[in-house]
Design an enzyme around this catalytic site. Structure first.
Site, PDB file in Angstrom:
ATOM      1  N   HIS A  17       0.787  -1.208   0.014  1.00 31.32           N
ATOM      2  CA  HIS A  17      -0.021   0.057   0.007  1.00 31.32           C
ATOM      3  C   HIS A  17       0.937   1.177  -0.003  1.00 31.32           C
ATOM      4  O   HIS A  17       0.569   2.420  -0.747  1.00 31.32           O
ATOM      5  CB  HIS A  17      -0.744  -0.142   1.503  1.00 31.32           C
ATOM      6  CG  HIS A  17      -1.847  -1.025   1.452  1.00 31.32           C
ATOM      7  ND1 HIS A  17      -2.038  -1.946   2.519  1.00 31.32           N
ATOM      8  CD2 HIS A  17      -2.835  -1.482   0.505  1.00 31.32           C
ATOM      9  CE1 HIS A  17      -3.024  -2.513   2.451  1.00 31.32           C
ATOM     10  NE2 HIS A  17      -3.433  -2.625   1.281  1.00 31.32           N
ATOM     11  N   LYS A  41     -17.845  -6.538   7.406  1.00 36.88           N
ATOM     12  CA  LYS A  41     -16.645  -7.294   7.615  1.00 36.88           C
ATOM     13  C   LYS A  41     -16.359  -6.973   9.127  1.00 36.88           C
ATOM     14  O   LYS A  41     -16.544  -6.020   9.570  1.00 36.88           O
ATOM     15  CB  LYS A  41     -15.624  -6.658   6.651  1.00 36.88           C
ATOM     16  CG  LYS A  41     -15.336  -7.431   5.346  1.00 36.88           C
ATOM     17  CD  LYS A  41     -13.978  -6.831   4.610  1.00 36.88           C
ATOM     18  CE  LYS A  41     -13.738  -7.029   3.124  1.00 36.88           C
ATOM     19  NZ  LYS A  41     -12.732  -6.600   2.678  1.00 36.88           N
ATOM     20  N   ARG A  90      -1.750  -6.047  -8.248  1.00 35.20           N
ATOM     21  CA  ARG A  90      -0.835  -6.956  -7.886  1.00 35.20           C
ATOM     22  C   ARG A  90      -0.570  -8.015  -9.035  1.00 35.20           C
ATOM     23  O   ARG A  90       0.415  -8.448  -9.562  1.00 35.20           O
ATOM     24  CB  ARG A  90      -0.939  -7.664  -6.729  1.00 35.20           C
ATOM     25  CG  ARG A  90      -0.679  -6.851  -5.438  1.00 35.20           C
ATOM     26  CD  ARG A  90      -1.130  -7.410  -4.183  1.00 35.20           C
ATOM     27  NE  ARG A  90      -2.786  -7.841  -4.519  1.00 35.20           N
ATOM     28  CZ  ARG A  90      -3.578  -8.112  -3.456  1.00 35.20           C
ATOM     29  NH1 ARG A  90      -3.044  -8.214  -2.153  1.00 35.20           N
ATOM     30  NH2 ARG A  90      -4.677  -8.350  -3.586  1.00 35.20           N
ATOM     31  N   SER A 129      -2.396  -7.847   3.004  1.00 33.75           N
ATOM     32  CA  SER A 129      -2.959  -7.391   4.452  1.00 33.75           C
ATOM     33  C   SER A 129      -3.546  -9.001   4.869  1.00 33.75           C
ATOM     34  O   SER A 129      -2.742  -9.275   6.198  1.00 33.75           O
ATOM     35  CB  SER A 129      -4.131  -6.605   4.680  1.00 33.75           C
ATOM     36  OG  SER A 129      -3.687  -5.346   4.420  1.00 33.75           O
TER      37      SER A 129
HETATM   38  O1  PNS Z   1      -8.698  -2.983   0.302  1.00 28.20           O
HETATM   39  P1  PNS Z   1      -9.948  -3.589  -0.115  1.00 28.20           P
HETATM   40  O2  PNS Z   1     -10.915  -4.338   0.800  1.00 28.20           O
HETATM   41  O3  PNS Z   1      -9.684  -4.167  -1.435  1.00 28.20           O
HETATM   42  O4  PNS Z   1     -10.984  -2.175  -0.956  1.00 28.20           O
HETATM   43  C1  PNS Z   1     -12.084  -2.201  -1.258  1.00 28.20           C
HETATM   44  C2  PNS Z   1     -12.817  -1.032  -1.312  1.00 28.20           C
HETATM   45  C3  PNS Z   1     -12.677  -0.251  -0.220  1.00 28.20           C
HETATM   46  C4  PNS Z   1     -12.147  -0.034  -2.504  1.00 28.20           C
HETATM   47  C5  PNS Z   1     -14.219  -1.250  -1.884  1.00 28.20           C
HETATM   48  O5  PNS Z   1     -14.659  -2.330  -1.296  1.00 28.20           O
HETATM   49  C6  PNS Z   1     -15.110  -0.101  -1.790  1.00 28.20           C
HETATM   50  O6  PNS Z   1     -14.906   1.020  -2.460  1.00 28.20           O
HETATM   51  N1  PNS Z   1     -16.213  -0.212  -0.944  1.00 28.20           N
HETATM   52  C7  PNS Z   1     -16.982   0.973  -0.606  1.00 28.20           C
HETATM   53  C8  PNS Z   1     -18.504   0.436  -1.304  1.00 28.20           C
HETATM   54  C9  PNS Z   1     -18.665   0.657  -2.789  1.00 28.20           C
HETATM   55  O7  PNS Z   1     -18.656   1.777  -3.118  1.00 28.20           O
HETATM   56  N2  PNS Z   1     -18.453  -0.572  -3.520  1.00 28.20           N
HETATM   57  C10 PNS Z   1     -18.380  -0.363  -5.120  1.00 28.20           C
HETATM   58  C11 PNS Z   1     -19.511  -0.709  -5.745  1.00 28.20           C
HETATM   59  S1  PNS Z   1     -20.017  -2.195  -5.541  1.00 28.20           S
END
Ligand code: PNS
Length: 162
Positions: A17, A41, A90, A129
């Site tokens: 990150h 979560k 990645r 993570s």
């Molecule tokens: O680090 P991560 O868990 O891969 O991040 C995922 C993240 C936070 C980018 C994604 O889950 C997100 O933006 N969640 C907020 C809800 C949302 O807007 N979802 C996208 C449309 S389904």
């Protein structure tokens, strides 16, 4: 001013990150790294702990701000008046999921939120993570995966004093 959001769970922040943060901060005038407060979560670290870790890890990057959000990314981006989301890729396995989310965000924001992908530096391509937590939970060595202070907090969570 060119601004971007780097959203994520950051549970916890890893060198992968931080690599994306540093590189995005060189491209954009201002980068807001935002921790998702996801009620569905169960994270290891609270949002407050994750924000604090990110603040500490990015304290030498003056154009990086740390924040948190809940709900949809497109609503948060609109509120902040930011039109670009940053995500790290990645491997090919990340691509399908990321593409779908990026397209969903673009569609439901009416074209107001685009996603830009940075490919993770090769030395961090294997890092996540989740794997860091798994290794730490068995008292394994995570010194090449996260900053020392994050490692200490991780071991503490799993009951190790090191
Ligand atoms: O680090 P991560 O868990 O891969 O991040 C995922 C993240 C936070 C980018 C994604 O889950 C997100 O933006 N969640 C907020 C809800 C949302 O807007 N979802 C996208 C449309 S389904």
């Amino acid at each position: 001013m060119k601004a971007a959001i780097y959203p994520g769970s950051f549970d916890p922040v890893t060198f992968g990150h931080l690599d994306i943060i540093k590189r995005a901060a060189e491209i954009f005038d201002e980068l807001t790294v935002s921790v998702l407060n996801n009620k569905t979560k169960t994270p290891l670290f609270s949002v407050e702990e994750r924000v604090k870790m990110l603040e500490e890890a990015t304290k030498n990057l003056p154009n990086v701000k740390i924040d948190s959000f809940s709900g949809l990314l497109i609503d948060y981006a609109k509120e902040k008046n930011i039109r670009v989301a940053i995500r790290g890729l990645r491997a090919f396995t990340d691509f399908e999921y990321e593409l779908q989310i990026a397209q969903t965000n673009r569609k439901f924001s009416g074209g107001n939120l685009d996603t830009m992908f940075l490919t993770t530096s090769l030395e961090y391509a294997y890092l996540s993570s989740s794997t860091v937590k798994e290794v730490a939970s068995f008292n394994g060595d995570i010194s090449e995966s996260v900053p020392d202070f994050v490692g200490k907090l991780l071991y503490k969570k799993y009951g190790y004093d090191r």
